[in-house]
Write a protein that holds these residues in place. Structure first.
Motif, PDB file in Angstrom:
ATOM      1  N   UNK A 137       0.635  -1.142   0.096  1.00 31.97           N
ATOM      2  CA  UNK A 137       0.234   0.065   0.108  1.00 31.97           C
ATOM      3  C   UNK A 137       0.683   1.245  -0.088  1.00 31.97           C
ATOM      4  N   UNK A 138       0.699   2.215  -1.028  1.00 30.60           N
ATOM      5  CA  UNK A 138       1.546   3.495  -1.058  1.00 30.60           C
ATOM      6  C   UNK A 138       0.582   4.544  -0.550  1.00 30.60           C
ATOM      7  N   UNK A 139       1.324   5.038   0.351  1.00 24.50           N
ATOM      8  CA  UNK A 139       0.664   6.414   0.966  1.00 24.50           C
ATOM      9  C   UNK A 139       1.747   7.470   0.756  1.00 24.50           C
ATOM     10  N   UNK A 140       1.038   8.568   0.412  1.00 22.48           N
ATOM     11  CA  UNK A 140       1.835   9.912   0.101  1.00 22.48           C
ATOM     12  C   UNK A 140       1.946  10.962   1.489  1.00 22.48           C
ATOM     13  N   UNK A 141       3.081  11.618   1.521  1.00 21.21           N
ATOM     14  CA  UNK A 141       3.326  12.530   2.626  1.00 21.21           C
ATOM     15  C   UNK A 141       4.181  13.430   2.095  1.00 21.21           C
ATOM     16  N   UNK A 142       5.003  14.208   3.143  1.00 17.77           N
ATOM     17  CA  UNK A 142       5.866  15.141   2.866  1.00 17.77           C
ATOM     18  C   UNK A 142       7.084  14.801   3.810  1.00 17.77           C
ATOM     19  N   UNK A 143       8.248  14.770   3.226  1.00 20.83           N
ATOM     20  CA  UNK A 143       9.505  14.600   4.096  1.00 20.83           C
ATOM     21  C   UNK A 143       9.936  15.747   4.697  1.00 20.83           C
ATOM     22  N   UNK A 144      10.819  15.926   5.598  1.00 18.44           N
ATOM     23  CA  UNK A 144      11.222  16.873   6.276  1.00 18.44           C
ATOM     24  C   UNK A 144      11.937  17.986   5.427  1.00 18.44           C
ATOM     25  N   UNK A 145      12.705  17.317   4.553  1.00 22.45           N
ATOM     26  CA  UNK A 145      13.447  18.258   3.553  1.00 22.45           C
ATOM     27  C   UNK A 145      12.293  18.981   2.723  1.00 22.45           C
ATOM     28  N   UNK A 146      11.489  18.467   2.092  1.00 25.97           N
ATOM     29  CA  UNK A 146      10.550  18.944   1.345  1.00 25.97           C
ATOM     30  C   UNK A 146       9.619  19.784   2.034  1.00 25.97           C
ATOM     31  N   UNK A 147       9.494  19.518   3.335  1.00 28.96           N
ATOM     32  CA  UNK A 147       8.679  20.648   4.133  1.00 28.96           C
ATOM     33  C   UNK A 147       9.396  21.887   4.487  1.00 28.96           C
ATOM     34  N   UNK A 148      10.616  21.579   4.724  1.00 29.53           N
ATOM     35  CA  UNK A 148      11.418  22.890   5.129  1.00 29.53           C
ATOM     36  C   UNK A 148      11.590  23.609   3.609  1.00 29.53           C
ATOM     37  N   UNK A 149      12.039  23.012   2.538  1.00 32.43           N
ATOM     38  CA  UNK A 149      11.943  24.080   1.191  1.00 32.43           C
ATOM     39  C   UNK A 149      10.769  24.685   1.137  1.00 32.43           C
ATOM     40  N   UNK A 151       8.857  25.616   3.112  1.00 29.75           N
ATOM     41  CA  UNK A 151       8.544  26.653   4.361  1.00 29.75           C
ATOM     42  C   UNK A 151       9.561  27.746   4.372  1.00 29.75           C
ATOM     43  N   UNK A 152      10.212  27.859   3.344  1.00 31.17           N
ATOM     44  CA  UNK A 152      11.456  28.755   3.078  1.00 31.17           C
ATOM     45  C   UNK A 152      12.265  28.777   4.187  1.00 31.17           C
ATOM     46  N   UNK A 196      18.944  24.464  -1.831  1.00 33.29           N
ATOM     47  CA  UNK A 196      18.994  25.849  -2.086  1.00 33.29           C
ATOM     48  C   UNK A 196      17.512  26.532  -1.957  1.00 33.29           C
ATOM     49  N   UNK A 197      17.327  27.311  -0.948  1.00 25.65           N
ATOM     50  CA  UNK A 197      15.861  27.712  -0.709  1.00 25.65           C
ATOM     51  C   UNK A 197      15.345  28.701  -1.721  1.00 25.65           C
ATOM     52  N   UNK A 198      16.262  29.699  -2.045  1.00 26.43           N
ATOM     53  CA  UNK A 198      15.758  30.897  -2.672  1.00 26.43           C
ATOM     54  C   UNK A 198      17.102  31.362  -3.251  1.00 26.43           C
ATOM     55  N   UNK A 199      16.968  32.071  -4.700  1.00 28.27           N
ATOM     56  CA  UNK A 199      17.905  32.654  -5.305  1.00 28.27           C
ATOM     57  C   UNK A 199      17.251  33.878  -5.679  1.00 28.27           C
ATOM     58  N   UNK A 200      17.691  35.066  -5.060  1.00 23.14           N
ATOM     59  CA  UNK A 200      17.196  36.466  -5.372  1.00 23.14           C
ATOM     60  C   UNK A 200      18.214  37.368  -5.986  1.00 23.14           C
ATOM     61  N   UNK A 201      17.637  37.749  -7.277  1.00 24.91           N
ATOM     62  CA  UNK A 201      18.672  39.008  -7.733  1.00 24.91           C
ATOM     63  C   UNK A 201      18.184  40.226  -6.984  1.00 24.91           C
ATOM     64  N   UNK A 202      19.513  41.081  -6.812  1.00 24.12           N
ATOM     65  CA  UNK A 202      19.147  42.263  -6.148  1.00 24.12           C
ATOM     66  C   UNK A 202      20.019  43.380  -7.079  1.00 24.12           C
ATOM     67  N   UNK A 203      19.907  44.840  -6.921  1.00 21.65           N
ATOM     68  CA  UNK A 203      20.323  45.764  -7.577  1.00 21.65           C
ATOM     69  C   UNK A 203      21.793  45.385  -7.472  1.00 21.65           C
ATOM     70  N   UNK A 204      22.528  45.203  -6.128  1.00 25.32           N
ATOM     71  CA  UNK A 204      23.755  45.261  -5.927  1.00 25.32           C
ATOM     72  C   UNK A 204      24.604  44.079  -6.425  1.00 25.32           C
ATOM     73  N   UNK A 205      23.525  42.790  -6.772  1.00 24.91           N
ATOM     74  CA  UNK A 205      24.386  41.336  -6.932  1.00 24.91           C
ATOM     75  C   UNK A 205      23.350  40.273  -7.050  1.00 24.91           C
ATOM     76  N   UNK A 206      23.540  39.324  -6.369  1.00 24.58           N
ATOM     77  CA  UNK A 206      22.566  38.382  -6.015  1.00 24.58           C
ATOM     78  C   UNK A 206      22.680  37.625  -4.569  1.00 24.58           C
ATOM     79  N   UNK A 207      21.643  37.309  -3.825  1.00 24.20           N
ATOM     80  CA  UNK A 207      21.561  36.677  -2.653  1.00 24.20           C
ATOM     81  C   UNK A 207      21.161  34.948  -2.935  1.00 24.20           C
ATOM     82  N   UNK A 208      21.854  34.456  -2.316  1.00 24.41           N
ATOM     83  CA  UNK A 208      21.547  32.729  -2.635  1.00 24.41           C
ATOM     84  C   UNK A 208      21.248  32.291  -1.318  1.00 24.41           C
ATOM     85  N   UNK A 209      20.061  31.830  -0.607  1.00 23.99           N
ATOM     86  CA  UNK A 209      19.718  31.380   0.681  1.00 23.99           C
ATOM     87  C   UNK A 209      20.049  29.731   0.588  1.00 23.99           C
TER      88      UNK A 209
END
Length: 367
Positions: A137-149, A151-152, A196-209
């Motif tokens: 029987x296959x059940x579906x859920x959300x792993x810790x990693x995907x939950x963190x992603x 949630x930012x 990597x949670x987010x890649x945000x281009x900004x005026x001064x460069x880029x922020x990588x979370x």
């Protein structure tokens, strides 16, 4: 003693059985070893299988929950997951040897796969076959990693900036590629905390979370290793965990060099302009007047001003080669013949050559 008196008998049915070798000292004794084959096989089960198996699969990444942890199984679909789980759950009797098996999956519905398992082996020198059916029987859920992603979640920010300028689009893109490749390698190695949670281009460069401080530091170090510059870290206390330990989020400030490959700069050393070739590690280039190599450490600081870039260069006519140290070319603006220094990289047989005109004068460039 007669043959009839020396024979052993089955303790269940009384039929005579051949004498069997005693186990080695310290080896476990088989309580059924003295049974005849007929009685032994009456109760014998070659395969121990559960009545059913329930599998929790992450709908985001396909990881499977095993106990209290999520495991990346690399399955192509849920049938592969079912085969893997059945393989883990089945147990083969210790007395069976030369065991082979095959499985025939039957898709009952979207969430149920009936696994028809067929086994063959040898027990007491007797070939045996056995089949079992195990519903999965296959059940579906959300792993810790995907939950963190989702949630930012992140613990590190890699801020890519540059000294006295804005990073070029190529530098921003390459910095992101370096960070993504590093995190992907860690993920491929089995680190489920790598994302990597987010890649945000900004005026001064880029922020990588990025998920963890360790991976933030690793990504920042690799960006500087290739693109040059420096990195500094700035921790910020964000919370405490359940045990009262302080939890920090760290910003890794990457400062790319003020100069990039292709820039023509004038170091404050009275030896003339330099064409920048590389900023990885140290600043490396070539003197335009002589063709000699130039290298300076960022750690010691580089006092120089940008005069032009290679994109400012134009092709002009070589009028004459005066001697080993001088060559005459046409000024691309006035068309007047100008005598300039002849660097080592100049081809004396060339009819034209790239030049750049700056406040410091007219200079030949290498092809």
């Amino acid at each position: 003693m007669s043959d009839s008196e020396s024979r052993e008998f089955c303790p269940r049915c009384g039929d005579p059985v051949p004498a069997r070798a005693e186990p080695l000292p310290g080896a476990p004794r088989d309580r059924d070893a003295h049974l005849c084959d007929a009685c032994y096989f009456d109760d014998y089960e070659m395969i121990d299988a559960p009545e059913r198996i329930e599998v929790l699969v992450c709908s985001g990444c396909g990881a499977v929950q095993r106990g209290n942890r999520w495991v990346d199984v690399g399955a192509r679909d849920y049938t592969d997951v079912a085969v893997d789980e059945v393989s883990e759950a089945l147990a083969v009797h210790v007395n069976a040897r030369d065991v082979t098996w095959a499985v025939d999956p039957e898709q009952v519905d979207e969430n149920t796969i009936r696994m028809h398992c067929h086994f063959a082996g040898v027990v007491r020198e007797t070939p045996l076959e056995e089949s079992v059916v195990v519903p999965v029987k296959i059940s579906r859920g959300t792993c810790d990693r995907c939950g963190r992603i989702a949630g930012g979640y992140y613990n590190a920010i890699v801020q890519v900036r540059a000294d006295d300028r804005t990073p070029t689009a190529a530098e921003r893109d390459r910095a992101v590629e370096i960070a993504e490749a590093y995190v992907a390698d860690r993920e491929s190695a089995g680190d489920r905390n790598a994302f990597i949670t987010e890649i945000e281009p900004v005026d001064e460069g880029v922020d990588i979370r990025i998920s963890t401080t360790q991976m933030g530091q690793g990504a920042a170090t690799r960006i500087v290793r290739e693109l040059g510059g420096s990195v500094e870290s700035y921790p910020t206390l964000v919370t405490e965990d359940g045990d009262g330990n302080e939890v920090y989020r760290v910003t890794y400030a990457v400062r790319l060099p003020a100069f990039t490959p292709g820039d023509v700069i004038d170091p404050d050393d009275d030896e003339g302009p330099v064409l920048v070739r590389s900023v990885s590690g140290n600043l490396k280039g070539v003197r335009l007047a002589s063709g000699e190599a130039y290298e300076e450490s960022f750690d010691e600081g580089i006092d120089a001003r940008r005069l032009a870039t290679r994109d400012d260069a134009v092709e002009t006519t070589v009028v004459t080669v005066e001697d080993d140290h001088a060559v005459q070319v046409l000024d691309p603006e006035t068309y007047a013949a100008e005598t300039v220094s002849r660097p080592d990289f100049f081809d004396p047989d060339a009819e034209t050559t790239p030049v750049v005109k700056t406040r410091a004068g007219l200079h030949l460039l290498p092809d």
